[in-house]
Design an enzyme around this catalytic site. Structure first.
Site, short mmCIF file in Angstrom:
data_model
loop_
_atom_site.label_atom_id
_atom_site.label_comp_id
_atom_site.label_asym_id
_atom_site.label_seq_id
_atom_site.Cartn_x
_atom_site.Cartn_y
_atom_site.Cartn_z
N THR A 173 4.49 2.20 2.08
CA THR A 173 6.23 1.64 1.26
C THR A 173 6.17 3.14 1.91
O THR A 173 7.52 2.59 2.47
CB THR A 173 5.19 2.42 -0.26
N GLY A 188 0.86 -1.31 -0.04
CA GLY A 188 0.08 -0.31 -0.14
C GLY A 188 0.99 1.38 0.04
O GLY A 188 2.30 0.73 -0.08
N CYS A 189 0.35 2.27 -0.36
CA CYS A 189 0.73 3.94 -0.18
C CYS A 189 1.70 3.59 0.83
O CYS A 189 2.71 4.12 0.70
CB CYS A 189 0.52 4.57 -1.23
N TYR A 190 0.16 4.48 1.84
CA TYR A 190 1.33 4.12 3.28
C TYR A 190 2.31 3.66 3.97
O TYR A 190 3.48 3.84 4.18
CB TYR A 190 0.05 4.14 4.51
#
Length: 344
Positions: free
Chosen positions: A151, A147-149
């Site tokens: 990462t 996921g973005c967060y």
């Protein structure tokens, strides 16, 4: 190498198209959607008016005949139904949704409120945090793209916990994201009049990325406790900043921490460590696959503050997915991703 994209009309899918169209070794084999079958890509997406590919229905057998690898840029709860058929057909898969990230199916059901993927699929999938799981990714045929967060958070915390510097108790992550992280489907929360000139906290203690962060940190740290993770929406289009606070096992200095981070990420092109007393901003990674990290040690509290920034649609989604594809397919890891961030 030929690639198909499922969910081609969402923000993640559109970003994949942009990257692959400029990739020296990948080409688009087919584009798939559940909502705009038969339409031409550029008709609804005017920044792609020069592209005339037709959007096709989602058919695993059709995809397997055309492509060497498929990117699933679908909402959570969709890809876990597609992956078994694709795996059976022998095609390599990179899933950008959260469906394969959590190894515990009960955790997935609790946090995502969907039926989990089959155990055999979860066992087969490799968590695609590119800089830290490269050897596993190179041997894999099924990747759970982070996921973005997570990462931004995990890249910022990894050196502390892999090297045993950080205490696993009372880890705090204060994260902010641009509005594109909420996806393309409009809602009241993403309405211009709601988000413009506004700063909003959301999903307090309930964000689905919490168990993903704890799962990976738990692999690195034997004494990990629950992570305090808080998210906010910022009135900008792209970007994530995760600011993390960690108590250390022994006293140190900012200089020593910078040496640690620089030595660990020395051979990782997409992670850039900021100089002493310099901290990153989201603008400096805009449109790129970079993760920029700044560090400061507080001798009064024996805590370190880490600021980590990424573009949520690039390193936080499509960019890392292509980075993982490069590793899987034996292509140069940076292929198609070496571009200077957009500025200003």
């Amino acid at each position: 190498m030929k690639a198909s994209i499922v969910g081609a009309t969402g923000y993640g899918g559109l970003e994949l198209i942009r990257i692959i169209k400029n990739h020296p070794s990948l080409e688009i084999a087919s584009l798939h959607t559940s909502s705009q079958v038969g339409s031409v890509l550029g008709e609804e997406n005017h920044h792609l008016l020069h592209l005339h590919e037709k959007l096709e229905q989602i058919d695993p057998e059709l995809i397997a005949k055309k492509a060497d690898i498929v990117f699933l840029a679908t909402p959570s709860g969709v890809s876990n139904k597609l992956v078994p058929a694709l795996v059976e057909l022998g095609i390599k898969v990179i899933d950008l949704s959260g469906d394969l990230r959590l190894k515990d199916p009960q955790l997935y059901e609790k946090w995502y409120h969907h039926q989990p993927a089959e155990a055999r699929i979860l066992d087969k999938s490799v968590y695609g945090l590119s800089e830290w799981n490269r050897e596993q990714i190179a041997k894999a045929s099924l990747i759970a793209n982070p996921g973005c967060y997570p990462t931004a958070t995990l890249l910022g915390l990894a050196p502390l916990f892999t090297e045993g510097w950080g205490l696993g108790q009372d880890v705090i992550v204060d994260a902010k994201s641009g509005i594109s992280g909420a996806g393309k489907t409009p809602s009241q929360a993403t309405h211009f009049s709601e988000i413009n000139e506004n700063f909003k906290i959301y999903k307090v203690h309930k964000h689905q990325h919490i168990p993903e962060i704890e799962q990976q940190l738990g692999i690195w740290s034997q004494d990990l406790g629950p992570v305090s993770f808080t998210t906010h929406l910022v009135p900008m289009t792209r970007g994530i900043m995760a600011t993390m606070y960690v108590k250390l096992k022994k006293e140190t200095s900012t200089e020593s921490l910078l040496e640690l981070y620089k030595s660990i990420y020395e051979n990782h092109y997409f992670v850039r460590i900021q100089p002493l007393d310099t901290f990153p901003s989201t603008k400096q990674v805009f449109g790129s696959n970079f993760c920029d990290i700044g560090i400061a040690y507080d001798e009064r509290t024996n805590k370190v503050t880490i600021a980590s920034v990424i573009d949520n649609l690039m390193k936080g989604a499509a960019g890392q997915a292509v980075q993982n594809a490069n590793i899987m397919m034996g292509i140069e890891e940076t292929a198609g991703l070496v571009n200077i961030p957009l500025y200003p």
